[in-house]
Write a protein that holds these residues in place. Structure first.
Motif, short mmCIF file in Angstrom:
data_model
loop_
_atom_site.label_atom_id
_atom_site.label_comp_id
_atom_site.label_asym_id
_atom_site.label_seq_id
_atom_site.Cartn_x
_atom_site.Cartn_y
_atom_site.Cartn_z
N HIS A 24 0.84 -1.18 0.00
CA HIS A 24 0.00 0.00 0.00
C HIS A 24 0.88 1.24 0.00
O HIS A 24 2.09 1.16 0.24
CB HIS A 24 -0.91 0.01 1.24
CG HIS A 24 -0.17 0.27 2.51
ND1 HIS A 24 0.71 -0.64 3.08
CD2 HIS A 24 -0.15 1.37 3.33
CE1 HIS A 24 1.22 -0.13 4.17
NE2 HIS A 24 0.73 1.09 4.36
N ASP A 25 0.27 2.38 -0.25
CA ASP A 25 0.99 3.65 -0.17
C ASP A 25 0.95 4.13 1.28
O ASP A 25 -0.13 4.39 1.82
CB ASP A 25 0.34 4.69 -1.08
CG ASP A 25 0.49 4.36 -2.56
OD1 ASP A 25 1.53 3.77 -2.92
OD2 ASP A 25 -0.44 4.67 -3.34
N GLU A 26 2.11 4.22 1.88
CA GLU A 26 2.17 4.70 3.26
C GLU A 26 1.72 6.16 3.34
O GLU A 26 2.01 6.96 2.44
CB GLU A 26 3.57 4.54 3.83
CG GLU A 26 3.99 3.09 4.00
CD GLU A 26 5.32 2.96 4.72
OE1 GLU A 26 5.84 3.99 5.22
OE2 GLU A 26 5.85 1.83 4.79
N GLU A 27 1.02 6.47 4.41
CA GLU A 27 0.48 7.82 4.59
C GLU A 27 0.61 8.18 6.07
O GLU A 27 -0.35 8.17 6.82
CB GLU A 27 -0.98 7.86 4.14
CG GLU A 27 -1.61 9.24 4.10
CD GLU A 27 -3.06 9.18 3.67
OE1 GLU A 27 -3.79 10.15 3.98
OE2 GLU A 27 -3.48 8.17 3.07
N TRP A 28 1.81 8.52 6.47
CA TRP A 28 2.08 8.77 7.88
C TRP A 28 1.63 10.16 8.29
O TRP A 28 1.98 11.15 7.65
CB TRP A 28 3.56 8.57 8.19
CG TRP A 28 3.92 7.13 8.27
CD1 TRP A 28 4.35 6.33 7.25
CD2 TRP A 28 3.82 6.29 9.42
NE1 TRP A 28 4.54 5.04 7.70
CE2 TRP A 28 4.22 4.99 9.04
CE3 TRP A 28 3.44 6.51 10.74
CZ2 TRP A 28 4.25 3.92 9.92
CZ3 TRP A 28 3.47 5.46 11.63
CH2 TRP A 28 3.88 4.18 11.22
#
Length: 272
Positions: A24-28
């Protein structure tokens, strides 16, 4: 000078990723909250919300590290920043390498830095974490694990409440303004988008804010928007520093909720 595309809000055509493929695309992101009546800083990967719960990652693992020099409010101090980053990097790297784990988030509160992971098996986990923490003999720690098939700890503890989530999105847009060279000093036109279940809900919303000097840009109906087909775009001249944005956006967000509406985001121009 130009307008941003809307930077957040529900993507009505978005498809969920496979729960069996956890790429997945990390979104911190981070936000402040209270945990057991103590101030807490919570950082989590919001990108996981699109694929969680992951079928083969049902074990929640936590590692609590006691900070040596916390601030008086229980959060981390600048003097300890580099060491805490080093501890986190080692835990994330080693646990991921050995267990193919997912790092879900961390919480800093009451003098502790808490790390949370999801993984498949927990064989020799205690020994693994102890081995990692041998590099940091001056830090006390404890670890634990429990079955969490529904990822309730992620969604019910780490994940922000709706108002907190909205404030995170506000900060992201303000950060985009600053990254574009905006000093956030000049007032300018700010546009807002909202969606309602019924036409009467939209009318009632407008009646509620009629004395707040918002101008209607567009009202429309689109059945492809599903449960919220009645859209509304409004605008007003405003400040765009974060405190100001939070004040008027959360006001609109709350009024929209009062009338079965969905506040979907805001945009403005960069003023250099």
């Amino acid at each position: 000078m130009g307008f941003f595309d809307k930077l957040f809000g529900k993507t009505k055509t978005e498809k969920s990723a496979s729960k069996n493929n956890f790429k997945h695309d990390e979104e911190w992101e981070f936000y402040f909250s209270n945990v057991n009546d103590k101030l807490a800083s919570i950082s989590l990967d919001l990108g996981l919300r699109k694929i969680a719960p992951i079928n083969n990652k049902s074990n929640l693992v936590w590692v609590f590290v006691k900070m040596n020099n916390p601030r008086e409010d229980g959060l981390s101090s600048q003097t300890e920043f580099d060491k805490l980053v080093e501890i986190e990097d080692n835990l994330v790297h080693e646990i991921s390498k050995i267990y193919n784990s997912i790092f879900a988030g961390r919480v800093t509160t009451d003098g502790d830095r808490e790390f949370y992971f999801y993984l498949d098996n927990t064989k020799n986990l205690k020994e693994t974490i102890s081995k990692i923490m041998e590099k940091f003999p001056n830090y006390q720690f404890q670890e634990g694990t429990k079955l969490d098939e529904n990822w309730s700890h992620y969604f019910d503890f780490l994940y922000p409440l709706p108002e907190q989530f909205q404030k995170i999105q506000n900060r992201k847009v303000v950060d985009q303004l600053e990254n574009g060279g905006d000093k956030l000093i000049k007032e300018r036109e700010v546009n807002h988008w909202l969606y309602f279940k019924t036409k009467s809900d939209r009318i009632n919303f407008l009646a509620k804010i009629k004395n707040e000097n918002f101008n209607v840009v567009e009202e429309s109906f689109d059945k492809t928007f599903g449960e919220f087909p009645y859209s509304l775009q409004i605008k007003r001249i405003n400040k765009v520093d974060l405190d100001s944005v939070d004040e008027y956006v959360i006001y609109l967000w709350k009024i929209a909720n009062q009338f079965n509406g969905d506040y979907d985001g805001w945009e403005t121009s960069i003023e250099k």
